[in-house]
Design a protein around this motif. Structure first.
Motif: not given
Length: 724
Positions: A474-479, A485-489, A502-506, A538-541
Motif C-alpha cells: 500500500v502506497e500513501i502520498e499526501c496531496v 504524515l504523522c504516523s501509520v498504525k 509526504r509519502t509512506g508505505y505498508i 491523501v491518495k492511496v494505491r
C-alpha cells in the motif's frame, strides 16, 4: 442372537477418519504398518481380563464420511487402543474401557482424555452420558475402573494425568528413534518436481477479461476520513484516515473438497499451490491422547492438500528428523505421508529450535518453489535445549536469531516463509512460540483442549489454500502541499514514513481469499485562508501480484477529501474509523495488561482491561450497537478472568492473551482456548474458506453432511460490520 447383535454393533462402530490410498507399488510391510495404526478393538466390559472380547472383522468397514481403511488380513486381527495405538493384549494387566458407543480404549488413556474436559468419544465424537475417571490405585490393581456420570462433579483428587504410553509388545513398535539415527542427506534438494502447466497468453488474456467483468475477482480499496468536514480556519495535528483493503473472493475450485482423489486437476489454475512443512513435537509429554489426536489432525491435513501441493514433515524431540522430503500430495504421496505420520511414537525432550532449523533447511534447499510456502509448528512443552530458566527470567533466547533469513523475511517483499505456531496445552512456552510466529510473519494459536487440534489445523490450511494476493504494498502520498504524515498504525505489518513525511508505505504481503485489512493514518490538517470548499488530503494505491497469473496489478484508490466550510457544524464521526480506533485501543490494553501480569501485578492488569472496557463503552460505535465493540468487550472480559491470579495466568492467561495479540496485529484468525467457534473477535478475521475447512473437519469427525450448518456458520462469523 445377542452375541451376533453385539458383533454387528462392533463392526458398525469402526469409524476412524483415516485414509490410505492403494497403489500398484504398495509393499506388504507398509500396508501392515498402516493396518496396525488403523485397526480399533472393542471389548465387552471394563475389565483387566478381556477374554470375552469379540473377534475383529477381517475387513474394516468404510466410514460414513467416505474415507476408507485398507484391506489387510494380518493387521486386522490386532486389537489396538484408538488413543495410544498400542496393542490391547490379554494378560497385560491394563484395564479396558468400552464406551456406550462400543469403542474401546485402555482405561488409563481415556481417563487422561477425560481429565482435560472431553466428554465425547475420540473416534466417533458421540457425547457420552458416562465418562471414566481414574480412582485410587488400589482399585486399578484389582481390575476395577470408576465411571463418573457426566452430570456429577469430578473430583480432581481421583484423576491422574498420564504422560506415558502403556507398555507395548516389542514386535508392535515402530519407533521414530531409528529414523532419527539414520543418516540424512547434506542437501534437502530431493523435493518432488512441480507439475504446474504455465498459462498461455490466451488464458492470461481471458483471466484479465474475467477480472474486468467480475469486480469480485479484484482487490477492493476504500478510504474513509474521520469526519467529513473541518472548519476552514481550524488546524488539526492528528486527523485519522482509514485505509480498507479486501482481497478477492475465493474461486469455486477453492471451495471444493481439495483433497478428494477423484477431483480433476483444475485447482492449479484456480489457486496457488502450496509448499507446507509441518514441525511436530513428539517428545515424551505428547504420549497417549495428544499424539493420537495429532496423527488424526495430520491425516486431515494430508487429505485436504491437492495434487499440486507439496508436504514435508519434521518430527522433533531431543533432536529433529525429516520424515520425508517435499512430496506432491498425489495418491501415492498421501499414502507415503500417512504411513510416516502413523509410525510416530513419543519419547525424549523438546528441541523446538532444531525442528525449526530443519524445516528452514527444507525450504532453503528445495530445487523448485511453489508460489506459497509456509511452516506449521506444534509443541506442548518448553524447549529444554535452547530455553534455560523460567518464563520471567532474563536473559531469554532470541528466537529471531535462530531463524534463517529466509524464514525471518529479510527481503523487501515481505515475509517469505511464515511460521504458524500452535501452543498445545498448559505447559507450552507461549512467549517463545509467539516470538517465533511474530519473527516470521505467522500467527500464534493457543490450543487449550486436546480435541481442537484438527479444527485448529483446518482453520490454518483453509487460509493457506486460498492465497489470492501476494506481495501487496500500500502506497500513501499526501496531496495538499502543507499536509504531512504523522504516523501509520499497521500492527505487525512493516510500514515506513519517508523523511519528508509526504509519502509512506505498508508492506501487507499475502492475503487469503476474502481477507480484509484496516490501517489508520494520522495526518495534520492545515488551516486554509483562501475560499475553498474542499481540501484534498491523501491518495492511496495498492500494488500486488496475482499468484496464479504472476502478473503485477495496480489498484488506484479515490482521493481522500474533506469539506472546508466557513463554520463547521457538529462533526459526525465515521463509524468505520471509530471501530478501528477501538480495535487498536483494545490491542494496546491487552499488551499493557500482559506487561503488568509478567511483572506479577495481576490487579493492575485486570484494572487496565477494565478501564479499556469502560472507555470503549463511551465511543460512538459502541453507542450505535456495533457488533465489533460487543465482541471486543467480551474478549477483554475473558482476559480479565484469565488474569485474576498467577496460577490462572500461567496456566492459560498468557497463551490466551498472546494469541489474541497475534490475531489483532496481523488481522488474521487464530485458535484461542478450547474452540474455533467462539463469539470473540477472533472470528471477525475468519474467512469463508477457513469456515469451510473447519466445517469439513467437523464433518469428518461426525460423519454427516454439513452444508446447511456451513451456511449458518459463515453468516454468524461476520462479527465486524463491513465498511460502506
Amino acid at each position: 442372537m445377542e452375541s451376533k447383535w453385539r458383533k454387528a454393533k462392533v463392526a458398525l462402530g469402526l469409524n476412524l477418519c483415516v485414509y490410505v490410498p492403494r497403489t500398484s507399488d504398495d509393499s506388504p510391510p507398509s500396508l501392515e504398518a498402516a493396518g496396525r495404526f488403523s485397526d480399533v478393538s472393542s471389548t465387552s466390559s471394563v475389565t483387566g481380563n478381556p477374554d470375552s472380547r469379540p473377534a475383529m472383522p477381517t475387513t474394516p468397514i468404510p466410514s460414513s464420511s467416505g474415507l476408507r481403511l485398507p484391506k489387510n488380513g494380518s493387521g486386522s486381527l490386532k486389537r489396538t487402543c484408538a488413543i495410544c495405538l498400542a496393542t490391547m493384549t490379554p494378560g497385560d494387566g491394563l484395564a479396558i474401557f468400552t464406551a456406550e458407543c462400543s469403542h474401546a480404549f485402555h482405561f488409563q488413556c481415556i481417563a487422561s482424555n477425560v481429565k482435560h474436559g472431553s466428554q465425547t468419544c475420540p473416534v466417533c465424537r458421540v457425547k457420552w452420558r458416562e465418562v471414566p475417571f481414574q480412582g485410587p490405585s488400589s482399585d486399578l490393581i484389582h481390575g476395577k475402573a470408576r465411571i463418573n456420570p457426566v452430570d456429577w462433579p469430578q473430583d480432581d483428587a481421583w484423576m491422574t494425568v498420564l504422560r506415558r504410553l502403556p507398555p507395548s509388545r516389542p514386535d508392535s513398535l515402530r519407533p521414530i528413534a531409528s529414523p532419527f539415527q539414520a543418516p540424512e542427506p547434506s542437501l534437502f534438494n530431493d523435493d518432488d518436481p512441480l507439475e504446474i502447466q504455465p498459462l498461455s497468453a490466451e488464458r492470461i488474456s481471458s483471466s484479465n477479461d474475467d477480472l474486468d467483468k467480475n469486480p469480485n475477482r479484484t482487490m477492493d480499496l476504500k478510504t474513509y476520513p474521520e469526519v467529513s468536514a473541518v472548519s476552514r480556519l481550524t488546524s488539526l495535528d492528528s486527523f485519522n484516515v482509514l485505509i480498507h483493503l479486501k482481497a478477492p473472493v475465493a474461486s469455486s475450485g477453492q471451495n471444493m473438497a481439495i483433497g478428494e482423489a477423484d477431483m480433476p486437476a483444475t485447482s492449479q489454475t484456480s489457486r496457488a499451490p502450496v509448499d507446507l512443512v509441518t514441525v511436530l513435537d513428539v517428545s515424551g509429554s505428547m504420549a497417549g491422547t495428544k499424539l493420537a489426536l495429532l496423527k488424526r489432525a495430520m491425516g486431515f491435513v494430508i487429505q485436504n492438500l491437492g495434487p499440486s501441493d507439496r508436504l514435508s514433515v519434521i518430527a522433533f524431540s531431543s533432536t529433529a528428523r525429516r520424515l520425508f522430503p517435499l512430496r506432491r500430495m498425489t495418491d501415492a504421496g498421501r499414502q507415503h505421508a500417512l504411513l510416516a505420520v502413523n509410525s510416530l511414537i513419543s519419547n525424549g525432550g523438546t528441541n523446538i529450535a532444531e525442528g525449526l532449523r530443519k524445516a528452514a533447511k527444507v525450504m532453503e534447499d528445495r530445487r523448485e518453489k511453489s508460489p506459497v510456502g509456509s511452516i506449521i509448528l506444534l509443541s506442548d512443552g518448553q524447549d529444554t535445549y535452547t530455553v534455560s530458566g523460567p518464563v520471567g527470567s532474563q536473559p531469554r533466547p532470541n528466537y529471531q536469531s535462530l531463524l534463517p533469513s529466509s524464514v525471518r523475511g529479510a527481503s523487501n517483499t515481505g515475509h517469505q516463509i511464515p511460521v504458524h505456531a500452535f501452543g498445545f496445552g498448559a505447559d507450552h512456552d507461549a512467549a517463545s512460540m509467539h516470538s517465533i510466529a511474530e519473527a516470521s510473519g505467522g500467527t500464534f494459536s493457543f490450543i487449550e483442549a486436546e480435541g481442537v487440534i484438527q479444527d485448529a489445523f483446518a482453520q490454518c490450511i483453509g487460509g493457506l489454500l486460498s492465497v489470492v494476493v501476494q506481495e501487496s504494498l500500500v502506497e500513501i502520498e499526501c496531496v495538499h502541499p502543507a499536509l504531512r504524515l504523522c504516523s501509520v498504525k499497521a500492527g505487525s505489518y512493516s510500514s515506513h514514513v519517508m523523511d519528508d513525511a509526504r509519502t509512506g508505505y505498508i508492506d501487507v504481503g499475502d492475503l487469503y481469499a476474502d481477507e480484509e485489512r484496516d490501517f489508520l493514518l494520522s495526518v495534520n490538517v492545515p488551516a486554509v485562508q483562501e475560499s475553498t470548499d474542499m481540501t484534498s488530503l491523501v491518495k492511496v494505491r495498492c500494488v500486488y501480484k496475482d499468484p496464479v497469473t504472476k502478473e503485477r496489478l495496480t489498484l488506484e484508490g479515490d482521493e481522500v477529501r474533506i469539506e472546508r466550510p466557513q463554520i463547521a457544524g457538529q462533526s459526525v464521526v465515521s463509524i468505520d474509523v471509530d471501530r478501528q480506533k477501538n480495535r487498536l485501543q483494545a490491542a494496546d490494553a491487552m499488551a499493557g495488561a500482559r506487561a503488568a501480569a509478567e511483572h506479577g501485578d495481576f490487579t493492575g492488569a485486570v484494572s487496565i482491561l477494565e478501564g479499556c472496557r469502560r472507555a470503549l463503552a463511551e465511543t460512538a460505535s459502541a453507542r450505535a450497537g456495533d457488533r465489533l465493540c460487543v465482541a471486543l468487550d467480551a474478549e477483554l472480559k475473558e482476559m480479565q478472568e484469565r488474569m485474576a491470579s498467577r496460577k490462572m495466568y500461567e496456566t492459560s492467561g498468557r497463551a490466551y492473551v498472546l494469541s489474541g495479540l497475534s490475531s489483532h496485529s496481523w488481522q488474521r484468525a487464530t485458535t484461542r482456548g478450547d474452540s474455533t467457534e467462539s463469539t470473540s473477535l477472533v472470528q471477525a478475521y475468519q474467512t469463508p474458506t477457513m469456515v469451510d475447512m473447519v466445517t469439513r473437519s467437523h464433518s469428518m469427525l461426525l460423519g454427516r453432511p454439513t452444508a446447511e450448518p456451513l451456511i449458518r456458520r459463515a453468516r454468524s462469523i461476520q462479527v465486524r460490520t463491513q465498511p460502506r
